[in-house]
Design a protein around this motif. Structure first.
Motif, PDB file in Angstrom:
ATOM      1  N   PRO A  88       0.816  -1.226   0.000  1.00  0.00           N
ATOM      2  CA  PRO A  88       0.000   0.000   0.000  1.00  0.00           C
ATOM      3  C   PRO A  88       0.847   1.272   0.000  1.00  0.00           C
ATOM      4  O   PRO A  88       0.455   2.278  -0.603  1.00  0.00           O
ATOM      5  CB  PRO A  88      -0.834  -0.140   1.273  1.00  0.00           C
ATOM      6  CG  PRO A  88      -0.978  -1.617   1.445  1.00  0.00           C
ATOM      7  CD  PRO A  88       0.343  -2.189   0.999  1.00  0.00           C
ATOM      8  N   GLU A  89       1.998   1.229   0.644  1.00  0.00           N
ATOM      9  CA  GLU A  89       2.862   2.410   0.694  1.00  0.00           C
ATOM     10  C   GLU A  89       3.534   2.725  -0.644  1.00  0.00           C
ATOM     11  O   GLU A  89       4.189   3.760  -0.781  1.00  0.00           O
ATOM     12  CB  GLU A  89       3.928   2.273   1.792  1.00  0.00           C
ATOM     13  CG  GLU A  89       4.726   0.992   1.752  1.00  0.00           C
ATOM     14  CD  GLU A  89       4.175  -0.057   2.707  1.00  0.00           C
ATOM     15  OE1 GLU A  89       2.932  -0.235   2.769  1.00  0.00           O
ATOM     16  OE2 GLU A  89       4.995  -0.715   3.387  1.00  0.00           O
ATOM     17  N   ASP A  90       3.363   1.858  -1.628  1.00  0.00           N
ATOM     18  CA  ASP A  90       3.861   2.154  -2.979  1.00  0.00           C
ATOM     19  C   ASP A  90       2.864   3.008  -3.763  1.00  0.00           C
ATOM     20  O   ASP A  90       3.167   3.443  -4.882  1.00  0.00           O
ATOM     21  CB  ASP A  90       4.124   0.865  -3.756  1.00  0.00           C
ATOM     22  CG  ASP A  90       5.250   0.039  -3.165  1.00  0.00           C
ATOM     23  OD1 ASP A  90       5.095  -1.196  -3.087  1.00  0.00           O
ATOM     24  OD2 ASP A  90       6.277   0.634  -2.767  1.00  0.00           O
ATOM     25  N   THR A  91       1.697   3.241  -3.207  1.00  0.00           N
ATOM     26  CA  THR A  91       0.689   4.053  -3.873  1.00  0.00           C
ATOM     27  C   THR A  91       1.201   5.470  -4.114  1.00  0.00           C
ATOM     28  O   THR A  91       1.643   6.142  -3.178  1.00  0.00           O
ATOM     29  CB  THR A  91      -0.601   4.101  -3.037  1.00  0.00           C
ATOM     30  OG1 THR A  91      -1.160   2.786  -2.972  1.00  0.00           O
ATOM     31  CG2 THR A  91      -1.615   5.065  -3.639  1.00  0.00           C
ATOM     32  N   ALA A  92       1.174   5.890  -5.371  1.00  0.00           N
ATOM     33  CA  ALA A  92       1.701   7.208  -5.746  1.00  0.00           C
ATOM     34  C   ALA A  92       1.492   7.416  -7.233  1.00  0.00           C
ATOM     35  O   ALA A  92       1.132   6.477  -7.967  1.00  0.00           O
ATOM     36  CB  ALA A  92       3.191   7.302  -5.421  1.00  0.00           C
TER      37      ALA A  92
END
Length: 123
Positions: A88-92
């Protein structure tokens, strides 16, 4: 003037994969190192990966090492970012850019940015 055009973004579940592409519009990427950056909501644009003109040298931010792979096909004037085991922290929004001069991890070293492609990783 060279203009990068990104594609391949989308919505994927955590643990999934995506492959981003960056194609040259106008002039080619000939002779240039290339980089991928990303910008999450409310955050500054951050370095993800870079690749030399020959493809023989690559660099990655620590958080994507072992999961992402940058590559290029100079005959097709295209740079790729294979993203596996997405989190989820790769969302960008992911951007491709041409490195002109300076350190590979700095956005100031790059010119000719693409419009970006959205990557959303759901948990």
């Amino acid at each position: 003037q060279v203009q990068p055009v990104e594609s391949g973004g989308g919505l994927v579940q955590a643990g999934g994969s995506l492959r981003l592409s960056c194609a040259a519009s106008g002039r080619t990427f000939s002779g240039y190192a290339m980089g991928w950056f990303r910008q999450a909501p409310g955050k500054e644009r951050a370095f993800v990966a870079s690749i030399s003109w020959s493809g023989g040298s690559t660099n990655y931010v620590d958080s994507v090492k072992g999961r992402f792979t940058i590559s290029r096909d100079n005959a097709k004037n295209t740079v790729y970012l294979q993203m596996n085991s997405l989190k989820p922290e790769d969302t960008a929004v992911y951007y491709c850019a041409v490195q002109i001069t300076g350190p590979y991890w700095s956005s100031r070293a790059y010119e000719y940015w693409g419009q970006g492609t959205q990557v959303t990783v759901s948990s």
